[in-house]
Write a protein that holds these residues in place. Structure first.
Motif, short mmCIF file in Angstrom:
data_model
loop_
_atom_site.label_atom_id
_atom_site.label_comp_id
_atom_site.label_asym_id
_atom_site.label_seq_id
_atom_site.Cartn_x
_atom_site.Cartn_y
_atom_site.Cartn_z
N HIS A 278 20.35 -26.18 -52.90
CA HIS A 278 19.83 -27.42 -53.45
C HIS A 278 19.05 -27.07 -54.71
N PRO A 279 19.31 -27.72 -55.83
CA PRO A 279 18.56 -27.42 -57.05
C PRO A 279 17.06 -27.64 -56.83
N SER A 290 8.69 -26.36 -46.69
CA SER A 290 9.11 -25.34 -45.75
C SER A 290 9.29 -24.04 -46.51
N ASP A 291 9.81 -23.04 -45.83
CA ASP A 291 10.04 -21.74 -46.48
C ASP A 291 11.41 -21.67 -47.12
N TYR A 292 11.83 -22.76 -47.72
CA TYR A 292 13.16 -22.76 -48.33
C TYR A 292 13.18 -21.85 -49.54
N GLN A 293 14.19 -21.00 -49.61
CA GLN A 293 14.40 -20.12 -50.75
C GLN A 293 15.80 -20.32 -51.27
N LEU A 294 15.94 -20.35 -52.56
CA LEU A 294 17.23 -20.58 -53.19
C LEU A 294 18.18 -19.44 -52.84
N PRO A 295 19.33 -19.75 -52.23
CA PRO A 295 20.29 -18.68 -51.90
C PRO A 295 20.79 -17.98 -53.16
N HIS A 296 21.20 -16.76 -52.97
CA HIS A 296 21.65 -15.95 -54.09
C HIS A 296 23.13 -16.21 -54.37
N ALA A 297 23.43 -16.69 -55.56
CA ALA A 297 24.81 -16.92 -55.97
C ALA A 297 25.20 -15.90 -57.03
N THR A 298 26.45 -15.46 -56.98
CA THR A 298 26.97 -14.48 -57.94
C THR A 298 28.27 -15.01 -58.52
N SER A 299 28.95 -14.15 -59.25
CA SER A 299 30.24 -14.54 -59.81
C SER A 299 31.27 -14.79 -58.71
N GLU A 300 31.10 -14.14 -57.55
CA GLU A 300 32.02 -14.32 -56.42
C GLU A 300 31.52 -15.38 -55.45
N ILE A 301 30.20 -15.44 -55.26
CA ILE A 301 29.62 -16.38 -54.31
C ILE A 301 29.18 -17.62 -55.08
N VAL A 302 29.83 -18.72 -54.84
CA VAL A 302 29.60 -19.94 -55.60
C VAL A 302 28.56 -20.80 -54.91
N SER A 303 27.78 -21.49 -55.71
CA SER A 303 26.78 -22.41 -55.19
C SER A 303 27.42 -23.77 -54.89
N SER A 304 27.02 -24.38 -53.77
CA SER A 304 27.59 -25.68 -53.42
C SER A 304 27.14 -26.79 -54.37
N SER A 305 26.06 -26.56 -55.10
CA SER A 305 25.61 -27.57 -56.06
C SER A 305 26.20 -27.37 -57.45
N SER A 306 27.08 -26.38 -57.60
CA SER A 306 27.71 -26.14 -58.89
C SER A 306 28.63 -27.30 -59.26
N PRO A 307 28.53 -27.83 -60.48
CA PRO A 307 29.42 -28.93 -60.88
C PRO A 307 30.89 -28.57 -60.81
N ASP A 308 31.23 -27.32 -61.15
CA ASP A 308 32.63 -26.91 -61.07
C ASP A 308 33.13 -26.92 -59.63
N PHE A 309 32.31 -26.41 -58.73
CA PHE A 309 32.72 -26.42 -57.33
C PHE A 309 32.88 -27.84 -56.80
N GLN A 310 31.94 -28.70 -57.12
CA GLN A 310 32.03 -30.07 -56.65
C GLN A 310 33.25 -30.78 -57.21
N MET A 311 33.61 -30.48 -58.46
CA MET A 311 34.80 -31.07 -59.05
C MET A 311 36.05 -30.60 -58.31
#
Length: 919
Positions: A278-279, A290-311
């Motif tokens: 979540h941005p 809460s103890d929310y921490q931004l997950p680590h995304a890389t060139s291989e691991i895509v973020s679910s909030s990425s506009p490209d992924f959502q498209m």
């Protein structure tokens, strides 16, 4: 010239002479012939329109003038000599050749516009003329083919829109179809001489129906062009029910192949590895606190909030829904069976299942990805046949012998040939079929996901379980769940036991405490549960009005494919059910779980208890057959039955006797309490331990509620507890009602637990990770004095009300006390110890620290307390997961909301499904 003319009010775009010509049919026809003659002359005099720009421009202007004359004439009263001339002289033939060979987009666009104008005129039967159709389709196929120039987006839209208009007319008048579709005469030897792949892909049939293939080429596009193509194709498939030849042709064409491979290509574009995030600038309040921490995304691991992924996700799901639309519009059983067969073989067996089989937590997110994709697929679809194919295959349900479909031998033979071609292609591509769901199915994958050390995997797995339970419960009864059938004449929960069970659950919620309007929130839960229960696909047959025959049927609710699960029957969970045990194990670490995990967990439990055929006695509530009542004398007596010859007094005494028996109270100490309720009681006891050891626990918990309320009131609409951040209209299960942006007061007053739990539980020095302290947009130091103190539970003096003389705290110490609260929220804690365990060093006495801080005017920035840091480091275990007090408070509120939701669910079920006996 025309542009400047438009700026002058009242100035016509047409000279006065042209106006008179337009009104006179003879003069209009003369002008039309002149323009057409000039067009032909220019075309014949030009050697190469691709290089002769002047000739190309003149031809474009002539086409534009011809189209304008035809369009204007079609709106005028009869006669229409220009349209008649166009039909009799077949001017569309040379115009089609000009546009086809020009390689000039301007000429092509004007040529397409002229054909569209002739069709829209609805005169001279252009749309029924085979010569017209051949000329138009030759043009459209050539300009959209591989060797054509690249057309602009607007031109492509006009081309596909014209094709769509033709399908609309075919749909309205099926007699038009022969002009656009005709099987070509081929010798059998020619067909047999081709390879199996050529026959399979339908290469010999494209000239039969070029309009069909033109639309197929654009069904994966976005925007208007894709909408036109998909809808036009639906109209053609719908027309197959009225044409045996078209039905057989579609079966043997490569429609099913192209659709299945296209869907597979879109699925392959989705990232193999995914993290749900979540941005930070759009973080839901429940995660921010809460103890929310931004997950680590890389060139291989895509973020679910990425506009490209959502498209990519939306594109895939839209094509999946198109499959569903095709099946809904298709009235031919043979075409539908062919489509479903290819969907299973090409997409399910060759793509979806292998991706599930190869997923793993070790490679950094592939399990999260495939489980999320499968959940989104099941959420997007509601066609029973597609759902059946997916779940029947992935759950490895037993196959049954398919019944023969279709009444026409020719169509059935065509389907048989297509099935053989599909099998041949699978063998030719050497697809590995050694791994099947019979060896590793979806149940194995779900059980493995719930035991994963990765909390995101657990969360998305629970969400997948929720979707299956909520929307496709009949498939879970014999696969995901271990159930036993419930007899209709079994014991029913008496009203006395029901009231005690309700009081028990509500007392658990009350044990957590709070100062709020619990009644309003509880009523909201009741309304939510009523809507959920009434809309459940299984329960709807229980609550819908019965027909004259005593039954209620809902057409289309079950699959037409053989092997679909039978109608669901009353059942309950076995105590040894692996799914129930797994849910209990996840619940055991409730307070140190991530917020997403707990929301998914509570949602899965609610969805498990939502089906009207799922009895909650025995696993959620005590089993009525094992009740132990306080009144032992009446325990073994059966209800008195009334006879017709009994006197009124005897009948009244018997009725009163039965009423009394139904209202007997349970002996909770002797009754067998389900493990689920016992686990909930343990969680509430852990809250009592936190209250004992964490300074100002009640005040901080109340401030947390007020922070949620502030976040809710700051928006025009209620703030959802959590969103998956994926392009889906639904949120994570279990968040139907906004998480406690208002919390109940319906519960009894908080009381100390009699368990005797006390002591600390693994504190550690605070860290600087994000989420340890509430962010500034959700402050915890809001003044609560305005809420009043009519509630019987009195607050302890709060430093956050420092300016209030009733608290006796000078305003000069407000900053110091606020910092102390922040230091408490940042402290790291673990789970309370089990009964009898020696607790580690308790939480330091902050009262003395507060006094010292008020003298110095500040507190240490890192929240540490003198003399405690080294001791805390010594008791911190490497294997014990620690979270902040801030995180604990949010999970406590989640637990209280869950308890209220459970109580509402039990109450609504009792009335809606008649699960309580009053006599």
């Amino acid at each position: 010239m025309d542009f400047w003319s438009r700026l002058i009010a009242g100035t016509s775009l047409t000279p006065a002479g042209n106006k008179a010509t337009a009104k006179d049919p003879e003069k209009r026809l003369a002008r039309f012939k002149r323009e057409y003659s000039q067009l032909l002359q220019t075309w014949r005099g030009a050697s190469n329109l691709a290089r002769d720009y002047e000739a190309a421009e003149n031809i474009r202007d002539s086409l534009q003038d011809l189209t304008a004359i035809l369009s204007d004439e079609s709106r005028r009263p009869l006669p229409h000599p220009c349209i008649t001339f166009a039909s009799s002289k077949q001017i569309y033939v040379p115009i089609g050749k000009i546009a086809t060979t020009s390689y000039n987009e301007g000429i092509i666009r004007e040529g397409v516009a002229l054909f569209a104008t002739l069709i829209d005129s609805e005169e001279e039967d252009f749309v029924e003329n085979e010569t017209f159709s051949r000329s138009l389709m030759n043009l459209l196929v050539r300009i959209t083919g591989a060797n054509s120039i690249r057309l602009g987006s607007e031109t492509e839209v006009e081309v596909v829109e014209l094709s769509f208009n033709i399908t609309t007319k075919i749909r309205l008048d099926p007699e038009i179809l022969p002009a656009w579709f005709a099987t070509q005469g081929r010798e059998e030897t020619q067909i047999e001489g081709q390879g199996s792949h050529e026959k399979f892909t339908g290469k010999t049939q494209k000239e039969d129906f070029p309009l069909f293939y033109l639309l197929i080429d654009y069904i994966h596009h976005e925007g208007r062009i894709g909408d036109f193509a998909r809808t036009g194709l639906l109209y053609i498939i719908e027309a197959a029910s009225s044409s045996v030849a078209l039905e057989q042709w579609i079966v043997e064409s490569d429609l099913a192949t192209l659709m299945a491979t296209g869907l597979g290509a879109l699925y392959s574009q989705l990232s193999r590895k995914l993290v749900i995030d979540h941005p930070l600038d759009d973080l839901p309040p429940i995660l921010a606190l809460s103890d929310y921490q931004l997950p680590h995304a890389t060139s291989e691991i895509v973020s679910s909030s990425s506009p490209d992924f959502q498209m990519h996700m939306e594109t895939f799901l839209s094509h999946l829904v198109f499959w569903q639309d095709v099946l809904n519009h298709c009235k031919s059983g043979e075409v539908k069976s062919t489509l479903l067969e290819h969907f299973q073989v090409i997409f399910l067996q060759q793509l979806l299942y292998p991706s599930l089989l190869e997923s793993s937590d070790v490679d950094g997110g592939s399990s999260v990805a495939v489980l999320t994709y499968l959940r989104r697929i099941l959420e997007a679809l509601d066609h029973p046949d597609m759902i059946h194919l997916i779940l029947h295959y992935l759950l490895a349900l037993p196959d049954t012998t398919p019944a023969p479909t279709g009444s026409r031998a020719s169509v059935s033979a065509a389907r048989k040939r297509k099935s053989m071609d599909l099998a041949t292609m699978m063998m030719a591509t050497q697809v590995d079929t050694s791994s099947t769901p019979a060896l590793f199915n979806l149940v194995d994958l779900i059980q493995g996901g719930l035991r994963s050390p990765n909390e995101q995997t657990i969360s998305v797995t629970l969400q997948l379980v929720s979707v299956i339970l909520r929307r496709h419960h009949r498939y879970a009864v014999t696969t995901l769940l271990w159930t036993s059938q419930v007899l209709s004449d079994g014991p029913v929960r008496p009203v006395g036991a029901h009231e005690m069970e309700m009081d028990f659950i509500l007392s658990l919620a009350g044990g957590i405490g709070g100062d709020d309007n619990f009644d309003e929130v509880y009523e909201n839960h009741v309304k939510d549960c009523m809507a959920i229960l009434e809309s459940h696909p299984c329960s709807i047959t229980l609550v819908a009005p019965k027909s004259a025959g005593g039954t209620t049927k809902f057409p289309g609710a079950t699959a037409t494919i053989p092997g679909a699960p039978r109608d669901i029957r009353p059942h309950t969970l076995r105590p040894e059910d692996p799914m129930l045990k797994t849910l209990l194990s996840v619940m055991a670490t409730f307070f140190i779980n991530s917020i997403e995990t707990n929301l998914s967990l509570t949602g899965a439990v609610v969805d498990l208890a939502t089906c009207g055929f799922m009895r909650i006695d025995g696993w959620l509530l005590p089993d009525p057959s094992k009740y132990v009542f306080e009144d032992d004398d009446d325990e073994t007596e059966e209800p008195i039955s009334l006879g017709l010859g009994d006197s009124i007094e005897e009948q009244e005494r018997a009725q009163l006797r039965n009423l009394k028996k139904a209202r007997r109270t349970l002996n909770w100490s002797k009754s067998q309490i389900p493990a689920f309720l016992a686990q909930l009681k343990t969680l509430v006891e852990q809250v009592t331990t936190y209250r004992t050891d964490i300074p100002r626990f009640d005040d901080l918990l109340q401030q947390r509620r007020e922070a949620f309320q502030a976040a809710s009131s700051a928006t025009a609409t209620p703030v959802p507890a959590l969103s998956t951040r994926l392009p889906s209209p639904t949120h994570i299960p279990g968040t139907r009602h906004p998480l406690p942006l208002q919390l109940p007061t319906r519960t009894p007053q908080p009381r100390k637990s009699s368990s005797g739990l006390s002591g600390g539980y693994g504190f550690a020095t605070p860290t600087t990770s994000r989420g340890a302290v509430p962010p500034p947009q959700f402050p915890m130091n809001m003044d609560s004095a305005s809420r009043g103190h009519s509630h019987s539970r009195a607050f302890s003096p709060s430093p956050l009300r420092a300016g209030d003389p009733r608290n006796g705290v000078p305003a000069s110490q407000a900053a110091a006390f606020a910092a102390i609260d922040q230091s408490i929220l940042a402290r790291k804690v673990g789970l309370p110890p089990a009964k009898g365990a020696v607790p580690p060093i308790p939480f330091p006495n902050l009262k003395a620290v507060a006094d010292e801080g008020s003298k110095e005017g500040s507190v240490q920035d890192d929240g540490s307390v003198s003399g405690t840091e080294e001791k805390e480091k010594q008791v911190e275990g490497e294997e014990q997961k620690l979270v902040s007090v801030n995180h604990i408070l949010t999970n406590v509120i989640v637990l209280q909301e869950f308890l209220l939701e459970l109580a509402a669910l039990v109450q609504v079920r009792a009335g809606l499904f008649g699960e309580v006996r009053y006599v």
